[in-house]
Design a protein around this motif. Structure first.
Motif, PDB file in Angstrom:
ATOM      1  N   GLY A  98      -5.532  -0.211  -1.419  1.00 57.21           N
ATOM      2  CA  GLY A  98      -6.374  -0.571  -2.551  1.00 57.21           C
ATOM      3  C   GLY A  98      -7.767  -1.060  -2.205  1.00 57.21           C
ATOM      4  O   GLY A  98      -8.723  -0.734  -2.896  1.00 57.21           O
ATOM      5  N   ALA A  99      -7.898  -1.845  -1.137  1.00 54.37           N
ATOM      6  CA  ALA A  99      -9.211  -2.419  -0.811  1.00 54.37           C
ATOM      7  C   ALA A  99     -10.227  -1.325  -0.499  1.00 54.37           C
ATOM      8  O   ALA A  99     -11.353  -1.344  -1.005  1.00 54.37           O
ATOM      9  N   ARG A 100      -9.838  -0.374   0.305  1.00 55.67           N
ATOM     10  CA  ARG A 100     -10.755   0.712   0.661  1.00 55.67           C
ATOM     11  C   ARG A 100     -11.064   1.585  -0.556  1.00 55.67           C
ATOM     12  O   ARG A 100     -12.189   2.053  -0.739  1.00 55.67           O
ATOM     13  N   PHE A 101     -10.067   1.813  -1.402  1.00 54.01           N
ATOM     14  CA  PHE A 101     -10.239   2.594  -2.616  1.00 54.01           C
ATOM     15  C   PHE A 101     -11.232   1.900  -3.550  1.00 54.01           C
ATOM     16  O   PHE A 101     -12.197   2.509  -4.026  1.00 54.01           O
ATOM     17  N   LEU A 102     -11.035   0.609  -3.796  1.00 56.03           N
ATOM     18  CA  LEU A 102     -11.924  -0.165  -4.657  1.00 56.03           C
ATOM     19  C   LEU A 102     -13.335  -0.200  -4.088  1.00 56.03           C
ATOM     20  O   LEU A 102     -14.317  -0.023  -4.821  1.00 56.03           O
ATOM     21  N   GLU A 103     -13.458  -0.397  -2.796  1.00 60.78           N
ATOM     22  CA  GLU A 103     -14.766  -0.436  -2.150  1.00 60.78           C
ATOM     23  C   GLU A 103     -15.504   0.887  -2.344  1.00 60.78           C
ATOM     24  O   GLU A 103     -16.697   0.905  -2.659  1.00 60.78           O
ATOM     25  N   ALA A 104     -14.791   1.997  -2.195  1.00 63.97           N
ATOM     26  CA  ALA A 104     -15.410   3.314  -2.363  1.00 63.97           C
ATOM     27  C   ALA A 104     -15.912   3.517  -3.791  1.00 63.97           C
ATOM     28  O   ALA A 104     -17.004   4.060  -4.009  1.00 63.97           O
ATOM     29  N   ILE A 105     -15.147   3.051  -4.765  1.00 67.54           N
ATOM     30  CA  ILE A 105     -15.525   3.200  -6.171  1.00 67.54           C
ATOM     31  C   ILE A 105     -16.770   2.370  -6.487  1.00 67.54           C
ATOM     32  O   ILE A 105     -17.700   2.841  -7.133  1.00 67.54           O
ATOM     33  N   MET A 106     -16.775   1.128  -6.017  1.00 67.46           N
ATOM     34  CA  MET A 106     -17.935   0.275  -6.284  1.00 67.46           C
ATOM     35  C   MET A 106     -19.165   0.761  -5.526  1.00 67.46           C
ATOM     36  O   MET A 106     -20.276   0.732  -6.053  1.00 67.46           O
ATOM     37  N   ASP A 107     -18.969   1.244  -4.319  1.00 70.59           N
ATOM     38  CA  ASP A 107     -20.085   1.784  -3.550  1.00 70.59           C
ATOM     39  C   ASP A 107     -20.668   3.022  -4.237  1.00 70.59           C
ATOM     40  O   ASP A 107     -21.884   3.176  -4.332  1.00 70.59           O
ATOM     41  N   PHE A 108     -19.798   3.883  -4.750  1.00 69.54           N
ATOM     42  CA  PHE A 108     -20.246   5.065  -5.485  1.00 69.54           C
ATOM     43  C   PHE A 108     -21.086   4.649  -6.694  1.00 69.54           C
ATOM     44  O   PHE A 108     -22.154   5.216  -6.956  1.00 69.54           O
ATOM     45  N   GLY A 109     -20.618   3.659  -7.449  1.00 68.47           N
ATOM     46  CA  GLY A 109     -21.352   3.184  -8.621  1.00 68.47           C
ATOM     47  C   GLY A 109     -22.704   2.609  -8.264  1.00 68.47           C
ATOM     48  O   GLY A 109     -23.686   2.824  -8.970  1.00 68.47           O
ATOM     49  N   GLU A 110     -22.752   1.897  -7.150  1.00 67.74           N
ATOM     50  CA  GLU A 110     -24.017   1.308  -6.725  1.00 67.74           C
ATOM     51  C   GLU A 110     -24.996   2.386  -6.263  1.00 67.74           C
ATOM     52  O   GLU A 110     -26.161   2.403  -6.663  1.00 67.74           O
ATOM     53  N   ARG A 111     -24.519   3.319  -5.427  1.00 67.38           N
ATOM     54  CA  ARG A 111     -25.386   4.375  -4.908  1.00 67.38           C
ATOM     55  C   ARG A 111     -25.824   5.345  -5.990  1.00 67.38           C
ATOM     56  O   ARG A 111     -26.973   5.795  -6.015  1.00 67.38           O
ATOM     57  N   THR A 112     -24.925   5.694  -6.909  1.00 62.28           N
ATOM     58  CA  THR A 112     -25.202   6.729  -7.900  1.00 62.28           C
ATOM     59  C   THR A 112     -25.921   6.202  -9.134  1.00 62.28           C
ATOM     60  O   THR A 112     -26.813   6.869  -9.670  1.00 62.28           O
ATOM     61  N   TYR A 113     -25.522   5.017  -9.599  1.00 62.91           N
ATOM     62  CA  TYR A 113     -26.045   4.508 -10.866  1.00 62.91           C
ATOM     63  C   TYR A 113     -26.757   3.159 -10.755  1.00 62.91           C
ATOM     64  O   TYR A 113     -27.269   2.656 -11.751  1.00 62.91           O
ATOM     65  N   GLY A 114     -26.737   2.548  -9.571  1.00 66.06           N
ATOM     66  CA  GLY A 114     -27.371   1.246  -9.405  1.00 66.06           C
ATOM     67  C   GLY A 114     -26.542   0.081  -9.925  1.00 66.06           C
ATOM     68  O   GLY A 114     -27.061  -1.021 -10.105  1.00 66.06           O
ATOM     69  N   TYR A 115     -25.261   0.304 -10.187  1.00 61.67           N
ATOM     70  CA  TYR A 115     -24.392  -0.778 -10.671  1.00 61.67           C
ATOM     71  C   TYR A 115     -24.199  -1.810  -9.568  1.00 61.67           C
ATOM     72  O   TYR A 115     -23.920  -1.466  -8.421  1.00 61.67           O
ATOM     73  N   ASP A 116     -24.337  -3.086  -9.933  1.00 63.35           N
ATOM     74  CA  ASP A 116     -24.112  -4.123  -8.932  1.00 63.35           C
ATOM     75  C   ASP A 116     -23.307  -5.302  -9.473  1.00 63.35           C
ATOM     76  O   ASP A 116     -23.089  -6.278  -8.776  1.00 63.35           O
ATOM     77  N   GLN A 117     -22.872  -5.214 -10.730  1.00 63.95           N
ATOM     78  CA  GLN A 117     -22.020  -6.242 -11.317  1.00 63.95           C
ATOM     79  C   GLN A 117     -20.891  -5.526 -12.060  1.00 63.95           C
ATOM     80  O   GLN A 117     -21.157  -4.685 -12.916  1.00 63.95           O
ATOM     81  N   TYR A 118     -19.672  -5.892 -11.725  1.00 60.60           N
ATOM     82  CA  TYR A 118     -18.515  -5.189 -12.285  1.00 60.60           C
ATOM     83  C   TYR A 118     -17.596  -6.129 -13.053  1.00 60.60           C
ATOM     84  O   TYR A 118     -17.478  -7.310 -12.733  1.00 60.60           O
ATOM     85  N   ARG A 119     -16.917  -5.541 -14.036  1.00 60.43           N
ATOM     86  CA  ARG A 119     -15.898  -6.251 -14.813  1.00 60.43           C
ATOM     87  C   ARG A 119     -14.698  -5.309 -14.922  1.00 60.43           C
ATOM     88  O   ARG A 119     -14.862  -4.098 -15.108  1.00 60.43           O
ATOM     89  N   LEU A 120     -13.506  -5.877 -14.808  1.00 51.12           N
ATOM     90  CA  LEU A 120     -12.305  -5.065 -14.989  1.00 51.12           C
ATOM     91  C   LEU A 120     -11.239  -5.883 -15.685  1.00 51.12           C
ATOM     92  O   LEU A 120     -11.313  -7.118 -15.743  1.00 51.12           O
ATOM     93  N   SER A 121     -10.264  -5.197 -16.230  1.00 53.02           N
ATOM     94  CA  SER A 121      -9.126  -5.827 -16.890  1.00 53.02           C
ATOM     95  C   SER A 121      -7.875  -5.416 -16.149  1.00 53.02           C
ATOM     96  O   SER A 121      -7.708  -4.242 -15.807  1.00 53.02           O
ATOM     97  N   VAL A 122      -6.988  -6.384 -15.916  1.00 58.44           N
ATOM     98  CA  VAL A 122      -5.757  -6.127 -15.178  1.00 58.44           C
ATOM     99  C   VAL A 122      -4.621  -6.883 -15.854  1.00 58.44           C
ATOM    100  O   VAL A 122      -4.815  -8.011 -16.323  1.00 58.44           O
ATOM    101  N   ALA A 123      -3.452  -6.253 -15.937  1.00 59.98           N
ATOM    102  CA  ALA A 123      -2.295  -6.926 -16.503  1.00 59.98           C
ATOM    103  C   ALA A 123      -1.997  -8.185 -15.684  1.00 59.98           C
ATOM    104  O   ALA A 123      -1.995  -8.151 -14.451  1.00 59.98           O
ATOM    105  N   SER A 124      -1.777  -9.297 -16.361  1.00 63.61           N
ATOM    106  CA  SER A 124      -1.597 -10.586 -15.685  1.00 63.61           C
ATOM    107  C   SER A 124      -0.395 -10.610 -14.739  1.00 63.61           C
ATOM    108  O   SER A 124      -0.386 -11.381 -13.786  1.00 63.61           O
ATOM    109  N   PHE A 125       0.606  -9.752 -14.985  1.00 63.10           N
ATOM    110  CA  PHE A 125       1.765  -9.714 -14.083  1.00 63.10           C
ATOM    111  C   PHE A 125       1.473  -8.946 -12.791  1.00 63.10           C
ATOM    112  O   PHE A 125       2.232  -9.028 -11.829  1.00 63.10           O
ATOM    113  N   ASN A 126       0.374  -8.204 -12.746  1.00 60.26           N
ATOM    114  CA  ASN A 126       0.078  -7.331 -11.610  1.00 60.26           C
ATOM    115  C   ASN A 126      -0.548  -8.151 -10.473  1.00 60.26           C
ATOM    116  O   ASN A 126      -1.736  -8.038 -10.176  1.00 60.26           O
TER     117      ASN A 126
END
Length: 166
Positions: A98-126
């Motif tokens: 998961g860590a490498r997967f998440l890092e790749a997604i955030m890096d893609f967003g930063e490089r492609t769209y300039g995103y640098d602040q993220y928000r996500l929703s996760v089930a509390s049991f997860n």
């Protein structure tokens, strides 16, 4: 170490993802197989992630990453944050990928769209996903209950303000 390849969602990838089934209690992340789910995956906001030409996951940015209960509670109002939704192939979850997967997604967003602040929703049991997100610098900013049919699930909203992981 292989690198991930991010591509715009294709109908072939969407059909595969639409058939993914997660074990309990993670079944809330399973797609239904319905044409509506396929339509959403193909609406232009989703990306497919490949490793060595194998589909391993997907993600989206924006409104499709928001959970209806959180929208109702107005937890996505701060437009400084980019909403992020993601899914790793069910056979790959819980295996330290998961860590490498998440890092790749955030890096893609930063490089492609300039995103640098993220928000996500996760089930509390997860707990395993929450642990991953906390290690990546996300902090809990609120909770809400999402009602889908007769199922009620508590979700946590988490934010990361300082860009992609290093």
């Amino acid at each position: 170490m292989s690198l991930y390849q991010v591509q715009n969602m294709t109908i072939e990838a969407a059909r595969h993802i639409n058939e993914w089934t997660y074990e309990e209690p993670y079944s809330i992340y399973s797609m239904s197989g319905d044409p509506e789910d396929l339509d959403e995956l193909m609406d232009g906001t989703y990306f497919a992630v490949y490793e060595n030409d194998q589909l391993i996951g997907y993600f989206c940015y924006g409104k499709n990453a928001q959970v209806p209960g959180g929208v109702k509670e107005q937890l996505y109002e701060d437009i400084a944050f980019t909403d992020l939704g993601l899914g790793l192939h069910p056979e790959l979850t819980g295996k330290g990928r998961g860590a490498r997967f998440l890092e790749a997604i955030m890096d893609f967003g930063e490089r492609t769209y300039g995103y640098d602040q993220y928000r996500l929703s996760v089930a509390s049991f997860n707990e395993r996903a929450i642990h991953l997100y906390e290690k990546a610098g996300f902090k809990e900013t609120g909770t809400f209950v999402n009602v889908s049919g007769d199922r009620k699930v508590e979700f946590m909203v988490m934010k990361k303000a300082e860009g992609a992981m290093t």
